[in-house]
Design an enzyme around this catalytic site. Structure first.
Site, PDB file in Angstrom:
ATOM      1  N   SER A  95       0.825  -1.216   0.000  1.00  0.00           N
ATOM      2  CA  SER A  95       0.000   0.000   0.000  1.00  0.00           C
ATOM      3  C   SER A  95       0.849   1.251   0.000  1.00  0.00           C
ATOM      4  CB  SER A  95      -0.850   0.081   1.271  1.00  0.00           C
ATOM      5  OG  SER A  95      -1.816  -0.885   1.282  1.00  0.00           O
ATOM      6  N   HIS A 154      -3.398   0.904  -4.710  1.00  0.00           N
ATOM      7  CA  HIS A 154      -2.895  -0.238  -5.470  1.00  0.00           C
ATOM      8  C   HIS A 154      -3.333  -0.089  -6.925  1.00  0.00           C
ATOM      9  CE1 HIS A 154      -1.282  -2.748  -2.329  1.00  0.00           C
ATOM     10  NE2 HIS A 154      -2.387  -2.701  -1.620  1.00  0.00           N
ATOM     11  N   HIS A 188      -5.679  -9.271  -0.765  1.00  0.00           N
ATOM     12  CA  HIS A 188      -5.512  -9.601   0.646  1.00  0.00           C
ATOM     13  C   HIS A 188      -6.569 -10.601   1.078  1.00  0.00           C
ATOM     14  CE1 HIS A 188      -3.929  -5.519  -0.003  1.00  0.00           C
ATOM     15  NE2 HIS A 188      -3.024  -5.839   0.895  1.00  0.00           N
ATOM     16  N   TYR A 247      -8.272 -10.338   3.675  1.00  0.00           N
ATOM     17  CA  TYR A 247      -9.425  -9.635   4.265  1.00  0.00           C
ATOM     18  C   TYR A 247     -10.467  -9.248   3.225  1.00  0.00           C
ATOM     19  CZ  TYR A 247      -6.838  -5.344   3.003  1.00  0.00           C
ATOM     20  OH  TYR A 247      -6.139  -4.366   2.341  1.00  0.00           O
ATOM     21  N   GLU A 248     -10.085  -9.301   1.937  1.00  0.00           N
ATOM     22  CA  GLU A 248     -11.066  -9.014   0.892  1.00  0.00           C
ATOM     23  C   GLU A 248     -11.964 -10.225   0.643  1.00  0.00           C
ATOM     24  OE1 GLU A 248      -9.097  -6.364  -2.386  1.00  0.00           O
ATOM     25  OE2 GLU A 248      -7.512  -7.367  -1.274  1.00  0.00           O
ATOM     26  N   ALA A 302       3.068  -2.255   4.115  1.00  0.00           N
ATOM     27  CA  ALA A 302       2.914  -1.236   5.150  1.00  0.00           C
ATOM     28  C   ALA A 302       2.658  -1.990   6.455  1.00  0.00           C
ATOM     29  CB  ALA A 302       1.734  -0.342   4.816  1.00  0.00           C
ATOM     30  N   MET A 359      -1.149  -6.961   7.339  1.00  0.00           N
ATOM     31  CA  MET A 359      -2.218  -7.857   6.854  1.00  0.00           C
ATOM     32  C   MET A 359      -1.887  -8.496   5.514  1.00  0.00           C
ATOM     33  SD  MET A 359      -5.439  -5.402   7.736  1.00  0.00           S
ATOM     34  CE  MET A 359      -5.449  -4.380   9.213  1.00  0.00           C
ATOM     35  N   SER A 360      -0.622  -8.665   5.219  1.00  0.00           N
ATOM     36  CA  SER A 360      -0.275  -9.275   3.926  1.00  0.00           C
ATOM     37  C   SER A 360       0.959 -10.154   4.097  1.00  0.00           C
ATOM     38  CB  SER A 360      -0.001  -8.183   2.888  1.00  0.00           C
ATOM     39  OG  SER A 360       1.152  -7.449   3.226  1.00  0.00           O
ATOM     40  N   ASN A 414       2.760   3.502  11.073  1.00  0.00           N
ATOM     41  CA  ASN A 414       2.067   3.954  12.296  1.00  0.00           C
ATOM     42  C   ASN A 414       2.584   3.159  13.496  1.00  0.00           C
ATOM     43  OD1 ASN A 414       0.353   1.816  10.670  1.00  0.00           O
ATOM     44  ND2 ASN A 414      -0.109   1.480  12.832  1.00  0.00           N
ATOM     45  N   HIS A 439      -6.525   4.214   7.605  1.00  0.00           N
ATOM     46  CA  HIS A 439      -5.838   3.797   6.374  1.00  0.00           C
ATOM     47  C   HIS A 439      -5.274   4.981   5.584  1.00  0.00           C
ATOM     48  CE1 HIS A 439      -4.660   1.219   3.096  1.00  0.00           C
ATOM     49  NE2 HIS A 439      -5.420   1.881   2.242  1.00  0.00           N
TER      50      HIS A 439
HETATM   51  N1  HPA Z   1      -1.841  -3.216  11.788  1.00  0.00           N
HETATM   52  C1  HPA Z   1      -2.112  -4.044  10.759  1.00  0.00           C
HETATM   53  N2  HPA Z   1      -1.835  -3.733   9.506  1.00  0.00           N
HETATM   54  C2  HPA Z   1      -1.243  -2.562   9.251  1.00  0.00           C
HETATM   55  C3  HPA Z   1      -0.917  -1.663  10.270  1.00  0.00           C
HETATM   56  C4  HPA Z   1      -1.244  -2.011  11.611  1.00  0.00           C
HETATM   57  O1  HPA Z   1      -0.988  -1.265  12.573  1.00  0.00           O
HETATM   58  N3  HPA Z   1      -0.350  -0.580   9.669  1.00  0.00           N
HETATM   59  C5  HPA Z   1      -0.301  -0.841   8.339  1.00  0.00           C
HETATM   60  N4  HPA Z   1      -0.858  -2.033   8.071  1.00  0.00           N
END
Ligand code: HPA
Length: 279
Positions: free
Chosen positions: A31, A62, A86, A88-89, A116, A214-215, A238, A250
């Site tokens: 991302s 993306h 992903h 989660y999709e 990310a 998450m990837s 973050n 996001h």
């Molecule tokens: N958690 C999960 N996935 C992420 C995060 C996070 O803090 N930051 C970027 N992708």
């Protein structure tokens, strides 16, 4: 998925063969990290929509393109996957790893996964980069579940050195030369899409995770299953939940990835040239 994963990927790989010769090296862009694909020279842009079985990528940030191009005017050729799917999709793990299997059958030998991620380790802060030394797969899924097709790889692939030490050391050396501060650590991959709770982050820290996202984990398993050489780089976007007063969002993840863009490009460009020169 109707077809067997191997045939599914072989079909996509033969399509790619008709469009370009396979480079040795590929990068999967996370991302907000698509800038790498855009700066390649002599680009051959292939839309995911044209590649058999490739996903429609939904997440903002993306592009849904495979770009084959050179790192610098006379540099090595690489393939960049701009956009991934992903878990989660709602995708099946076999779908998530289809692009990786396709690249392997096309002829790519080394692949760098970028993503990310949220910082768990105290030394990491937003805007930093982290070389992935290992991962913890907490998605509850594995792309190798079910019948094992020996044409892809062995039933029980070893994951002791999933992230190649030589390639990772090369990136580390380039970071040092370019004065890029870079961490090294363990990436915990979760299914998402909700961010973690502060209690979950405390659990992940106790488990030995340095960053969370998450990837990546399913893709690395599939790549190692096929014998690819793998490395991973997280862009820390973050602090993980509960480690700062900020709430997770996001759009901020993407904005921070943007801030780290130049460092990220220099690291990838320098690292790839060095790695390819050694081969
Ligand atoms: N958690 C999960 N996935 C992420 C995060 C996070 O803090 N930051 C970027 N992708």
């Amino acid at each position: 998925m109707d077809t067997k994963p191997y045939d599914f990927a072989l079909n996509a790989a033969s399509f790619l063969n008709g469009r370009d010769a396979a480079p040795d090296f590929a990068v999967v862009l996370g991302s907000g990290l698509g800038a790498f694909a855009k700066q390649l020279s002599e680009p051959n842009v292939i839309s995911y929509a044209d590649i058999p079985g490739f996903p429609n990528v939904g997440v903002a940030g993306h592009a849904g393109q495979l770009v084959v191009g050179r790192v610098g005017p006379d540099g090595p050729r690489v393939a960049a996957l701009s956009g991934r799917v992903h878990l989660y999709e709602g995708h099946d793990p076999n779908m998530v790893v289809h692009p990786v299997r396709t690249l392997a059958l096309w002829g790519v030998g080394t692949i760098v996964f970028t993503n990310a991620a949220g910082a768990i380790q105290d030394q990491l802060k937003p805007g930093d980069l982290m070389l992935i030394s290992d991962h913890i797969n907490l998605t509850g899924l594995n792309p190798l579940t079910g019948h094992n097709d020996e044409r892809l790889g062995t039933r029980f692939p070893d994951m002791s050195y999933a992230y190649d030490r030589d390639v990772t050391a090369c990136f580390k050396a380039i970071a040092k030369e370019q004065n890029i501060h870079i961490g090294v650590g363990v990436y915990a991959g979760l299914r998402g899409p909700s961010y973690e709770t502060p209690a979950e982050i405390r659990m992940l820290r106790a488990m030995g995770a340095d960053a969370v996202g998450m990837s990546t984990v399913c893709e690395v398993i599939a790549a190692r299953h096929m014998g690819m050489t793998v490395a991973g780089i997280s862009c820390i976007t973050n602090y993980a939940a509960g480690l700062s007063d900020d709430l997770l969002d996001h759009s901020e993840v993407k904005a921070t990835a943007d801030l780290a863009r130049n460092k990220f490009l220099n690291l990838l460009n320098g690292g790839i040239k060095r790695i390819m020169a050694k081969e």
